[in-house]
Write an enzyme that holds these catalytic residues in place. Structure first.
Site, PDB file in Angstrom:
ATOM      1  N   SER A 138       0.905  -0.827   0.237  1.00 36.77           N
ATOM      2  CA  SER A 138      -0.394  -0.090  -0.500  1.00 36.77           C
ATOM      3  C   SER A 138       0.714   1.270  -0.058  1.00 36.77           C
ATOM      4  O   SER A 138       0.419   2.162  -0.038  1.00 36.77           O
ATOM      5  CB  SER A 138      -1.242  -0.301   0.715  1.00 36.77           C
TER       6      SER A 138
ATOM      7  N   THR B 101      -1.603   2.775   4.256  1.00 37.21           N
ATOM      8  CA  THR B 101      -0.862   4.558   4.445  1.00 37.21           C
ATOM      9  C   THR B 101       0.187   5.078   5.199  1.00 37.21           C
ATOM     10  O   THR B 101      -0.450   4.323   6.292  1.00 37.21           O
ATOM     11  CB  THR B 101      -2.069   5.589   4.008  1.00 37.21           C
TER      12      THR B 101
ATOM     13  N   THR C 134       1.476   6.956   0.246  1.00 33.85           N
ATOM     14  CA  THR C 134       0.772   5.556  -0.205  1.00 33.85           C
ATOM     15  C   THR C 134       0.554   5.436  -1.235  1.00 33.85           C
ATOM     16  O   THR C 134       0.700   6.177  -2.056  1.00 33.85           O
ATOM     17  CB  THR C 134      -0.816   6.691   0.248  1.00 33.85           C
TER      18      THR C 134
ATOM     19  N   ARG D 185      -7.410   8.512  -9.953  1.00 34.99           N
ATOM     20  CA  ARG D 185      -8.089   9.387  -8.104  1.00 34.99           C
ATOM     21  C   ARG D 185      -6.720   9.662  -7.304  1.00 34.99           C
ATOM     22  O   ARG D 185      -5.280   9.275  -7.344  1.00 34.99           O
ATOM     23  CB  ARG D 185      -8.711   7.978  -7.941  1.00 34.99           C
TER      24      ARG D 185
ATOM     25  N   THR E  53      -4.978   7.990   8.002  1.00 30.72           N
ATOM     26  CA  THR E  53      -5.210   6.738   6.959  1.00 30.72           C
ATOM     27  C   THR E  53      -6.373   5.978   6.641  1.00 30.72           C
ATOM     28  O   THR E  53      -7.126   6.755   7.684  1.00 30.72           O
ATOM     29  CB  THR E  53      -3.897   5.089   7.666  1.00 30.72           C
ATOM     30  N   GLY E  54      -6.981   5.854   6.076  1.00 34.11           N
ATOM     31  CA  GLY E  54      -8.364   5.292   5.466  1.00 34.11           C
ATOM     32  C   GLY E  54      -8.765   6.145   4.405  1.00 34.11           C
ATOM     33  O   GLY E  54      -7.959   5.707   3.605  1.00 34.11           O
TER      34      GLY E  54
HETATM   35  N1  ASP Z   1      -6.312   7.345   2.451  1.00 33.91           N
HETATM   36  C1  ASP Z   1      -4.900   6.414   1.723  1.00 33.91           C
HETATM   37  C2  ASP Z   1      -5.969   7.152   0.842  1.00 33.91           C
HETATM   38  O1  ASP Z   1      -7.393   6.778   0.745  1.00 33.91           O
HETATM   39  C3  ASP Z   1      -5.547   5.404   1.887  1.00 33.91           C
HETATM   40  C4  ASP Z   1      -5.161   4.262   2.983  1.00 33.91           C
HETATM   41  O2  ASP Z   1      -4.889   4.896   4.064  1.00 33.91           O
HETATM   42  O3  ASP Z   1      -5.424   3.284   2.664  1.00 33.91           O
HETATM   43  O4  ASP Z   1      -5.672   7.274  -0.678  1.00 33.91           O
END
Ligand code: ASP
Length: 332
Positions: free
Chosen positions: A87, A189, A207, A217, A240-241
């Site tokens: 990731s 991330t 990330t 995106r 993160t997320g």
């Molecule tokens: N925050 C990151 C994104 O939306 C993804 C992640 O943290 O897994 O690109």
């Protein structure tokens, strides 16, 4: 609404009162700043279990006279270079078209910021982001412009799609089912925050974004105020997320502003998570919503909170570097 109701019901939260009270999580229930703990610097805090290795490198930099800025950059580079991490950096999940594109941002205690987004073929986007900050009058470079800039700065071009990830992607194309699921197994991330011995704060976030994302995106990680924010007089936050949620609420900026207004780092993370839930839990995909925030104040107070269970963070302080489970909002 039906989906959300089922979800809440499953979690044992589906009382009429819960579903009909828009102000349920109003901040008034929180007594400002009551749970602050001021750890002594140096402090390094970062997202997920890969944060342990990143923290160790950041601590090494700090122990050898490096600054908070040098520590955050070097720390996250460890994860960017790890092919087994899917990731971040090389070995990251590609987008739906099979291309790996990376997002990163960095910020120092003086409010300087640099970022790159939709960057391909460069293993260390965080270092390109730092170059954007230090060598250009801009904050963010995107796509081919970011790549050209990186090459001019002496970065090497490299294919980031590893054979393993290419194989997985090809398999995925058999169905091409796009699910907005943030994937814990792959640890997501890395966001890393440092308070150094001279009380300087810095942060870095890097990330490959959400797996099989739509080409083009860009997530929260390179957006200053969404995936990362640092105010050297107040504190720092990272995320993160599911990036769209942090982008729509400018979560990292919000957390720093809450700390500025007297909230502890923990309260600030909790309020920012509740802000997302209050506003977006009616979404049909809300059962997949995961966001994890980390915060570090100028006084050494730390916070960590997520929507769902499973978010972990690594904390290096007082000579120890350990992994913790963050507290979370949706409790079944
Ligand atoms: N925050 C990151 C994104 O939306 C993804 C992640 O943290 O897994 O690109």
């Amino acid at each position: 609404m039906a989906t959300r109701r089922n979800f809440l019901h499953k979690l044992g939260l589906a009382s009429a009162a819960l579903l009909s009270t828009p102000n349920l999580f109003a901040n008034k229930a929180i007594q400002k700043g009551k749970n602050k703990i001021n750890h002594s610097p140096p402090i390094v805090i970062s997202t997920w279990s890969h944060g342990i290795e990143a923290n160790a490198e950041a601590v090494r930099v700090l122990n050898t006279g490096g600054s908070a800025l040098g520590a955050v950059e070097s720390g996250v580079r460890v994860v960017e270079a790890d092919e087994n991490n899917h990731s971040v950096g090389i070995g990251g999940y590609p987008d739906a078209s099979g291309r790996v594109s990376l997002d990163a941002s960095i910020m120092d205690h003086q409010g300087n910021a640099g970022a790159v987004c939709y960057l391909e073929d460069i293993i260390h986007p965080i270092s390109v982001a730092r170059k954007v900050m230090e060598e250009t009058p801009h904050v963010m470079l995107a796509g081919n412009g970011a790549l050209d800039f990186a090459l001019q700065q002496g970065f090497n071009r490299q294919n980031l799609l590893t054979p393993k990830m290419e194989k997985e992607w090809k398999k995925w194309t058999e169905t091409s089912e796009y699910k907005p699921v943030v994937n814990f197994e792959n640890h997501d991330t890395i966001g890393l925050l440092v308070l150094d011995n001279e009380n300087r704060l810095a942060g870095a976030c890097t990330t490959s974004g959400m797996m099989y994302k739509l080409p083009g995106r860009v997530g929260d990680s390179p957006i200053i105020g969404a995936g990362l924010f640092v105010d050297g007089e107040v504190g720092a936050a990272t995320a993160t997320g599911m990036g769209e949620l942090m982008m729509k609420t400018l979560g990292s900026f919000l957390i720093v502003e809450l700390m500025r207004n007297g909230h502890s780092a923990q309260e600030s993370c909790e309020i920012a998570i509740k802000r997302i839930w209050n506003r977006y839990s009616d979404d049909q995909n809300s059962k997949f919503f995961q966001v994890g925030y980390l915060a570090l104040s100028k006084d050494g107070d730390i916070g960590a909170y997520s929507i769902l269970p499973g978010f972990q963070y690594a904390l290096a302080v007082n000579g120890e570097n350990k992994l913790f489970d963050a507290d979370f909002f949706i409790k079944g």
